[in-house]
Design a protein around this motif. Structure first.
Motif, PDB file in Angstrom:
ATOM      1  N   PHE A 232     -83.889 -16.820 -26.749  1.00  0.00           N
ATOM      2  CA  PHE A 232     -82.745 -17.728 -26.875  1.00  0.00           C
ATOM      3  C   PHE A 232     -82.893 -18.633 -28.105  1.00  0.00           C
ATOM      4  CE2 PHE A 232     -81.278 -22.065 -26.049  1.00  0.00           C
ATOM      5  CZ  PHE A 232     -79.924 -21.877 -25.797  1.00  0.00           C
ATOM      6  N   ILE A 233     -84.090 -19.169 -28.311  1.00  0.00           N
ATOM      7  CA  ILE A 233     -84.331 -20.051 -29.455  1.00  0.00           C
ATOM      8  C   ILE A 233     -84.123 -19.297 -30.769  1.00  0.00           C
ATOM      9  CG2 ILE A 233     -86.095 -21.378 -30.692  1.00  0.00           C
ATOM     10  CD1 ILE A 233     -87.276 -22.107 -27.972  1.00  0.00           C
ATOM     11  N   GLY A 234     -84.720 -18.094 -30.863  1.00  0.00           N
ATOM     12  CA  GLY A 234     -84.558 -17.289 -32.074  1.00  0.00           C
ATOM     13  C   GLY A 234     -83.106 -16.940 -32.337  1.00  0.00           C
ATOM     14  N   ALA A 235     -82.366 -16.599 -31.277  1.00  0.00           N
ATOM     15  CA  ALA A 235     -80.954 -16.240 -31.412  1.00  0.00           C
ATOM     16  C   ALA A 235     -80.118 -17.434 -31.867  1.00  0.00           C
ATOM     17  CB  ALA A 235     -80.422 -15.699 -30.091  1.00  0.00           C
ATOM     18  N   VAL A 236     -80.385 -18.595 -31.294  1.00  0.00           N
ATOM     19  CA  VAL A 236     -79.637 -19.803 -31.668  1.00  0.00           C
ATOM     20  C   VAL A 236     -79.882 -20.167 -33.125  1.00  0.00           C
ATOM     21  CG1 VAL A 236     -79.491 -22.299 -31.323  1.00  0.00           C
ATOM     22  CG2 VAL A 236     -79.467 -20.775 -29.351  1.00  0.00           C
ATOM     23  N   VAL A 237     -81.139 -20.084 -33.552  1.00  0.00           N
ATOM     24  CA  VAL A 237     -81.485 -20.446 -34.929  1.00  0.00           C
ATOM     25  C   VAL A 237     -80.731 -19.561 -35.924  1.00  0.00           C
ATOM     26  CG1 VAL A 237     -83.331 -20.487 -36.656  1.00  0.00           C
ATOM     27  CG2 VAL A 237     -83.732 -21.422 -34.380  1.00  0.00           C
ATOM     28  N   PHE A 238     -80.786 -18.236 -35.715  1.00  0.00           N
ATOM     29  CA  PHE A 238     -80.083 -17.377 -36.672  1.00  0.00           C
ATOM     30  C   PHE A 238     -78.573 -17.548 -36.568  1.00  0.00           C
ATOM     31  CE2 PHE A 238     -77.911 -13.752 -38.336  1.00  0.00           C
ATOM     32  CZ  PHE A 238     -78.571 -13.530 -39.531  1.00  0.00           C
ATOM     33  N   SER A 239     -78.062 -17.719 -35.356  1.00  0.00           N
ATOM     34  CA  SER A 239     -76.613 -17.882 -35.191  1.00  0.00           C
ATOM     35  C   SER A 239     -76.106 -19.100 -35.961  1.00  0.00           C
ATOM     36  CB  SER A 239     -76.261 -18.003 -33.706  1.00  0.00           C
ATOM     37  OG  SER A 239     -76.604 -16.827 -33.012  1.00  0.00           O
ATOM     38  N   LEU A 240     -76.895 -20.165 -35.978  1.00  0.00           N
ATOM     39  CA  LEU A 240     -76.525 -21.348 -36.759  1.00  0.00           C
ATOM     40  C   LEU A 240     -76.514 -21.038 -38.247  1.00  0.00           C
ATOM     41  CD1 LEU A 240     -78.467 -24.165 -34.846  1.00  0.00           C
ATOM     42  CD2 LEU A 240     -75.985 -23.810 -34.911  1.00  0.00           C
ATOM     43  N   PHE A 241     -77.546 -20.335 -38.707  1.00  0.00           N
ATOM     44  CA  PHE A 241     -77.581 -19.925 -40.115  1.00  0.00           C
ATOM     45  C   PHE A 241     -76.386 -19.048 -40.440  1.00  0.00           C
ATOM     46  CE2 PHE A 241     -82.236 -20.872 -40.028  1.00  0.00           C
ATOM     47  CZ  PHE A 241     -82.257 -21.731 -41.116  1.00  0.00           C
ATOM     48  N   GLY A 242     -76.079 -18.092 -39.532  1.00  0.00           N
ATOM     49  CA  GLY A 242     -74.958 -17.196 -39.747  1.00  0.00           C
ATOM     50  C   GLY A 242     -73.622 -17.929 -39.788  1.00  0.00           C
ATOM     51  N   TYR A 243     -73.487 -18.937 -38.926  1.00  0.00           N
ATOM     52  CA  TYR A 243     -72.251 -19.721 -38.891  1.00  0.00           C
ATOM     53  C   TYR A 243     -71.992 -20.382 -40.243  1.00  0.00           C
ATOM     54  CZ  TYR A 243     -69.126 -23.619 -37.835  1.00  0.00           C
ATOM     55  OH  TYR A 243     -68.092 -24.532 -37.862  1.00  0.00           O
ATOM     56  N   PHE A 244     -72.994 -21.065 -40.767  1.00  0.00           N
ATOM     57  CA  PHE A 244     -72.820 -21.760 -42.045  1.00  0.00           C
ATOM     58  C   PHE A 244     -72.721 -20.787 -43.217  1.00  0.00           C
ATOM     59  CE2 PHE A 244     -74.776 -25.187 -39.469  1.00  0.00           C
ATOM     60  CZ  PHE A 244     -73.787 -26.141 -39.647  1.00  0.00           C
ATOM     61  N   TYR A 245     -73.334 -19.603 -43.061  1.00  0.00           N
ATOM     62  CA  TYR A 245     -73.227 -18.571 -44.100  1.00  0.00           C
ATOM     63  C   TYR A 245     -71.778 -18.123 -44.262  1.00  0.00           C
ATOM     64  CZ  TYR A 245     -73.804 -13.957 -46.274  1.00  0.00           C
ATOM     65  OH  TYR A 245     -73.696 -12.850 -47.096  1.00  0.00           O
ATOM     66  N   VAL A 246     -71.096 -17.857 -43.145  1.00  0.00           N
ATOM     67  CA  VAL A 246     -69.694 -17.432 -43.202  1.00  0.00           C
ATOM     68  C   VAL A 246     -68.794 -18.599 -43.605  1.00  0.00           C
ATOM     69  CG1 VAL A 246     -67.779 -16.457 -41.875  1.00  0.00           C
ATOM     70  CG2 VAL A 246     -70.110 -15.662 -41.468  1.00  0.00           C
ATOM     71  N   LYS A 247     -69.089 -19.769 -43.059  1.00  0.00           N
ATOM     72  CA  LYS A 247     -68.259 -20.941 -43.331  1.00  0.00           C
ATOM     73  C   LYS A 247     -68.248 -21.283 -44.823  1.00  0.00           C
ATOM     74  CE  LYS A 247     -67.333 -25.565 -41.517  1.00  0.00           C
ATOM     75  NZ  LYS A 247     -65.982 -25.188 -41.034  1.00  0.00           N
ATOM     76  N   HIS A 248     -69.410 -21.073 -45.475  1.00  0.00           N
ATOM     77  CA  HIS A 248     -69.520 -21.369 -46.906  1.00  0.00           C
ATOM     78  C   HIS A 248     -69.344 -20.119 -47.757  1.00  0.00           C
ATOM     79  CE1 HIS A 248     -71.988 -24.970 -45.366  1.00  0.00           C
ATOM     80  NE2 HIS A 248     -70.797 -25.413 -45.738  1.00  0.00           N
ATOM     81  N   GLN A 249     -68.669 -19.110 -47.161  1.00  0.00           N
ATOM     82  CA  GLN A 249     -68.268 -17.898 -47.881  1.00  0.00           C
ATOM     83  C   GLN A 249     -69.445 -17.164 -48.528  1.00  0.00           C
ATOM     84  OE1 GLN A 249     -65.218 -19.282 -50.560  1.00  0.00           O
ATOM     85  NE2 GLN A 249     -63.701 -19.478 -48.924  1.00  0.00           N
ATOM     86  N   GLY A 250     -70.422 -16.883 -47.720  1.00  0.00           N
ATOM     87  CA  GLY A 250     -71.522 -16.041 -48.179  1.00  0.00           C
ATOM     88  C   GLY A 250     -72.590 -16.728 -48.970  1.00  0.00           C
ATOM     89  N   LYS A 251     -72.672 -18.054 -48.901  1.00  0.00           N
ATOM     90  CA  LYS A 251     -73.718 -18.779 -49.620  1.00  0.00           C
ATOM     91  C   LYS A 251     -74.873 -19.080 -48.657  1.00  0.00           C
ATOM     92  CE  LYS A 251     -70.522 -20.978 -52.869  1.00  0.00           C
ATOM     93  NZ  LYS A 251     -69.985 -22.264 -53.384  1.00  0.00           N
ATOM     94  N   GLY A 252     -75.995 -18.487 -48.930  1.00  0.00           N
ATOM     95  CA  GLY A 252     -77.163 -18.680 -48.074  1.00  0.00           C
ATOM     96  C   GLY A 252     -78.163 -17.564 -48.307  1.00  0.00           C
ATOM     97  N   LYS A 253     -79.273 -17.874 -48.958  1.00  0.00           N
ATOM     98  CA  LYS A 253     -80.244 -16.841 -49.334  1.00  0.00           C
ATOM     99  C   LYS A 253     -80.925 -16.230 -48.121  1.00  0.00           C
ATOM    100  CE  LYS A 253     -81.274 -18.706 -53.926  1.00  0.00           C
ATOM    101  NZ  LYS A 253     -82.336 -19.221 -54.835  1.00  0.00           N
ATOM    102  N   LEU A 254     -81.191 -17.033 -47.086  1.00  0.00           N
ATOM    103  CA  LEU A 254     -81.889 -16.517 -45.914  1.00  0.00           C
ATOM    104  C   LEU A 254     -81.075 -15.438 -45.222  1.00  0.00           C
ATOM    105  CD1 LEU A 254     -84.225 -16.591 -43.885  1.00  0.00           C
ATOM    106  CD2 LEU A 254     -82.981 -18.372 -42.650  1.00  0.00           C
ATOM    107  N   VAL A 255     -79.818 -15.739 -44.910  1.00  0.00           N
ATOM    108  CA  VAL A 255     -78.955 -14.769 -44.224  1.00  0.00           C
ATOM    109  C   VAL A 255     -78.707 -13.563 -45.121  1.00  0.00           C
ATOM    110  CG1 VAL A 255     -76.691 -14.396 -43.179  1.00  0.00           C
ATOM    111  CG2 VAL A 255     -77.874 -16.566 -42.847  1.00  0.00           C
ATOM    112  N   GLU A 256     -78.515 -13.804 -46.407  1.00  0.00           N
ATOM    113  CA  GLU A 256     -78.280 -12.714 -47.355  1.00  0.00           C
ATOM    114  C   GLU A 256     -79.445 -11.730 -47.370  1.00  0.00           C
ATOM    115  OE1 GLU A 256     -75.830 -10.729 -49.965  1.00  0.00           O
ATOM    116  OE2 GLU A 256     -75.366 -12.661 -49.034  1.00  0.00           O
ATOM    117  N   SER A 257     -80.664 -12.248 -47.186  1.00  0.00           N
ATOM    118  CA  SER A 257     -81.853 -11.391 -47.228  1.00  0.00           C
ATOM    119  C   SER A 257     -82.077 -10.630 -45.926  1.00  0.00           C
ATOM    120  CB  SER A 257     -83.095 -12.241 -47.522  1.00  0.00           C
ATOM    121  OG  SER A 257     -83.370 -13.126 -46.445  1.00  0.00           O
ATOM    122  N   LEU A 258     -81.273 -10.919 -44.900  1.00  0.00           N
ATOM    123  CA  LEU A 258     -81.461 -10.274 -43.593  1.00  0.00           C
ATOM    124  C   LEU A 258     -80.251  -9.471 -43.127  1.00  0.00           C
ATOM    125  CD1 LEU A 258     -83.193 -13.230 -41.703  1.00  0.00           C
ATOM    126  CD2 LEU A 258     -84.295 -11.175 -42.585  1.00  0.00           C
TER     127      LEU A 258
END
Length: 270
Positions: A232-258
């Motif tokens: 659950f913790i791992g899923a929440v952490v990435f989901s938060l990163f993913g949320y801001f990645y989409v919200k900022h139109q693909g800006k985010g090196k961590l999500v981009e690398s995964l």
């Protein structure tokens, strides 16, 4: 014909090593380590360990197989993490007994698994979201929830597998926990659904013989709930990163690398 196939295969390997040197290096090193473990297991006639090694060698080919079949590009970071995860779980965890020697090893793997599965779930909806052939536009919140739900579903299904293996084959995949306090309505002589609490349990006897554990032996419940919680913790952490990645139109090196992308050849054909 065979020589031509060998030459073609060698060319593909050299091209892959040149294009993705980091992934190729990690793949070769881990594969050599697994082969060494396989040879050792064969010499010791440990057939179950040999099977695990062969399974790992097959799993190592899974990322490239999925790339070809699904026509996607896995980022180097994601592929390296997947390879190391497989090695850490099966070779170090099972054959090296890291699950026993290092109690936090299983917790670390389940946390990583929750994070990676959320990344995969996010990728599935992200690929649909970016596909011009599909009129679909998902909000950042929806994509984050989808990633989270996908990760938790995989986590639950894995616990089903562990429980089934323990019940059918007595493997003890859901490791036991020694606890000193229990609460159970089964011990209520009045049958009034009142939990009876037993504290400071020092020992448990089976068939009249003391186990010398210093407490009561829980049969997997604590392990299962801990695995699901860290997932659950791992899923929440990435989901938060993913949320801001989409919200900022693909800006985010961590999500981009995964996050896998559609293969370039497909894009050119379109």
């Amino acid at each position: 014909m065979e020589n031509n196939k060998k030459r073609r295969g060698m060319k593909e390997i050299r091209a892959y090593a040149k294009q993705r040197p980091k992934v190729f290096t990690v793949y070769v090193i881990l594969r050599l380590l697994v082969v060494a473990a396989l040879i050792r297991s064969a010499m010791l006639k440990e057939y179950e360990s040999m099977f695990v090694c062969l399974l790992v060698l097959v799993l190592f080919m899974l990322p490239s197989f999925l790339e070809r079949k699904l026509k996607i590009d896995l980022p180097d970071t994601l592929e390296i993490i997947i390879l190391i995860f497989i090695f850490a779980a099966e070779i170090l965890g099972e054959l090296g007994c890291y699950f026993i020697h290092y109690p936090s090893w299983d917790t670390m793997l389940h946390t990583t698994s929750g994070f990676l599965c959320a990344a995969i779930g996010f990728s599935l909806v992200n690929l649909l979201n970016k596909d011009n052939r599909i009129s679909l536009s998902l909000s950042p919140l929806y994509m984050a929830i989808a990633a989270f739900c996908f990760s938790m579903t995989i986590g639950v299904l894995w616990e089903f597998i562990e429980f089934s293996a323990d019940r059918l084959f007595l493997l003890d995949m859901q490791k036991d926990t020694v606890i000193t306090t229990i609460s159970s309505v089964t011990l209520d002589a009045t049958n009034s659904n009142t939990p009876i609490v037993i504290r400071s349990i020092n020992d448990v006897a089976v068939n009249g013989q003391s186990l010398g554990l210093g407490g009561y032996l829980d049969i997997g419940l604590y392990d299962t709930m801990e695995d699901l919680f860290v997932n659950f913790i791992g899923a929440v952490v990435f989901s938060l990163f993913g949320y801001f990645y989409v919200k900022h139109q693909g800006k985010g090196k961590l999500v981009e690398s995964l996050v896998p992308r559609v293969a370039e050849d497909d894009n050119q054909e379109e």
